[in-house]
Scaffold this active site. Structure first.
Site, PDB file in Angstrom:
ATOM      1  NE  ARG A 120      -3.406   2.461   2.746  1.00 39.17           N
ATOM      2  CZ  ARG A 120      -4.690   2.578   2.376  1.00 39.17           C
ATOM      3  NH1 ARG A 120      -5.306   1.551   1.839  1.00 39.17           N
ATOM      4  NH2 ARG A 120      -5.349   3.706   2.550  1.00 39.17           N
ATOM      5  CG  HIS A 171      -8.425   1.433  -2.975  1.00 38.23           C
ATOM      6  ND1 HIS A 171      -7.898   0.320  -2.362  1.00 38.23           N
ATOM      7  CD2 HIS A 171      -8.880   2.229  -1.959  1.00 38.23           C
ATOM      8  CE1 HIS A 171      -8.013   0.421  -1.059  1.00 38.23           C
ATOM      9  NE2 HIS A 171      -8.598   1.570  -0.777  1.00 38.23           N
ATOM     10  CD  GLN A 227     -13.100   0.655  -0.229  1.00 37.61           C
ATOM     11  OE1 GLN A 227     -12.272   0.816   0.655  1.00 37.61           O
ATOM     12  NE2 GLN A 227     -14.370   0.371   0.039  1.00 37.61           N
ATOM     13  CG  ASP A 250     -12.320   8.961  -1.604  1.00 32.26           C
ATOM     14  OD1 ASP A 250     -12.291   8.932  -0.363  1.00 32.26           O
ATOM     15  OD2 ASP A 250     -11.345   8.635  -2.318  1.00 32.26           O
ATOM     16  CB  CYS A 293     -13.551   4.113   0.095  1.00 28.06           C
ATOM     17  SG  CYS A 293     -12.921   5.737  -0.378  1.00 28.06           S
ATOM     18  NE  ARG A 324     -10.800  -2.611   1.595  1.00 29.39           N
ATOM     19  CZ  ARG A 324      -9.830  -1.733   1.897  1.00 29.39           C
ATOM     20  NH1 ARG A 324     -10.134  -0.573   2.450  1.00 29.39           N
ATOM     21  NH2 ARG A 324      -8.564  -2.006   1.626  1.00 29.39           N
TER      22      ARG A 324
END
Length: 331
Positions: free
Chosen positions: A109, A136, A139, A232, A273, A318
């Protein structure tokens, strides 16, 4: 589905996978979620070791990977921004070759997609993208599972993303939606639209699967008839303060409010998210209020705390979808 073999595959972006393979990840996640809820052991990766490289810190991604690995019987080593020499004293290629001799899987990440791609190129074990500046994918799997759980299907779902559409979340939604035959609308002013080449690439995929990609400037039109309203954060924590004022002013029309939710379909849900700036419960939230006079940014607290909000189901998923990625690529 049972014949799909993903063992040894890297998980770098959803564009690399077919619709059937993505559904296999989701079906596996659903099964493993059921096992966890019922307390059924599922140590499919017992004895495996996983390296977690975090050049960008995270709450959900780290916790999801660590709990998922633990449930699967695997051991993890967490390498924070100060705990690894990747790209500093040791090249990415060398890091990949060293870690893949010690570990069975590597999560990354951090920053540019080229980093996780290079890790995968030189690694002898699966590499998983926990987030880069461009994509991502973990996600996306969580979001797809959450939507499927709520509506019962994915093909034909209308999802509108509000806000800055130039970065990883909007780009990821274009391709996730295109793969699954969804109708994705990216709603922002033109200066915040995604790169044209990405839009064209996603539209070509969507056309094969019965989906569509639409760019829209009018927020009410963007919300009209949508099943999912998604947003977001407007500004990255790493951006300079002078960027905040301009971005916040430009994004104001795209704040997800109850007015926008009412313009959507009657069964519409809200997704994010996370983390979200919906109140003054954070240091950053209070700073934004004192500097810019806004107590809510990308979503109002009314929407965030409403019955239409499924953000915490989304956050939980997740873990289940990351568990599926680990299991499918290691076993």
């Amino acid at each position: 589905m049972a014949n799909i073999d993903l063992k040894g595959r890297d998980f770098l972006k959803l564009e690399d996978f077919t619709e059937e393979e993505i559904l296999h990840f989701l079906d596996t996640a659903e099964q493993l979620k059921g096992f966890k809820k019922k307390g059924i052991p599922h140590e499919l990766c017992k004895g495996k070791s996983i390296a977690l490289i975090f050049e960008k810190t995270s709450t959900r991604t780290r916790c999801a990977f660590e709990v998922a690995a633990h449930d699967l019987g695997a051991f993890t080593t967490y390498l924070d921004p100060s705990g690894s020499q990747i790209g500093k004293k040791e090249s990415i290629a060398d890091t990949a070759r060293v870690l893949s001799r010690m570990y069975d899987g590597i999560e990354y990440r951090g920053y540019g997609q080229e980093i996780v791609e290079e890790l995968a190129k030189y690694s002898d074990v699966p590499v998983w993208n926990g987030l880069t500046d461009e994509w991502h994918p973990t996600q996306m799997l969580a979001d797809l599972l959450t939507i499927r759980e709520h509506f019962g299907y994915l093909n034909g779902i209308k999802l509108t993303f509000f806000g800055d559409c130039r970065f990883n979340m909007a780009d990821s939604w274009m391709f996730a939606g295109a793969k699954m035959g969804m109708h994705i609308t990216l709603c922002s002013s033109k200066r915040y639209f995604p790169q044209k080449d990405l839009v064209e690439r996603a539209r070509a995929i969507a056309a094969k699967n019965g989906g569509s990609i639409t760019l829209e400037e009018d927020p009410k039109k963007g919300a009209s008839g949508a099943d999912v309203l998604y947003t977001d954060v407007w500004v990255s924590m790493g951006e300079p303060r002078d960027a905040w004022a301009e971005r916040i002013e430009d994004m104001k029309p795209y704040q997800v409010s109850m007015d926008l939710m009412k313009a959507a379909s009657p069964q519409a849900v809200f997704m994010h998210c996370l983390p979200a700036f919906h109140d003054q419960g954070t240091v950053i939230g209070r700073q934004v209020y004192h500097e810019f006079g806004m107590s809510e940014l990308e979503v109002t607290n009314e929407v965030f705390e409403s019955e239409q909000s499924i953000v915490f189901e989304e956050a939980e998923n997740r873990m289940h979808t990351i568990k599926a990625v680990i299991a499918c690529t290691l076993v």
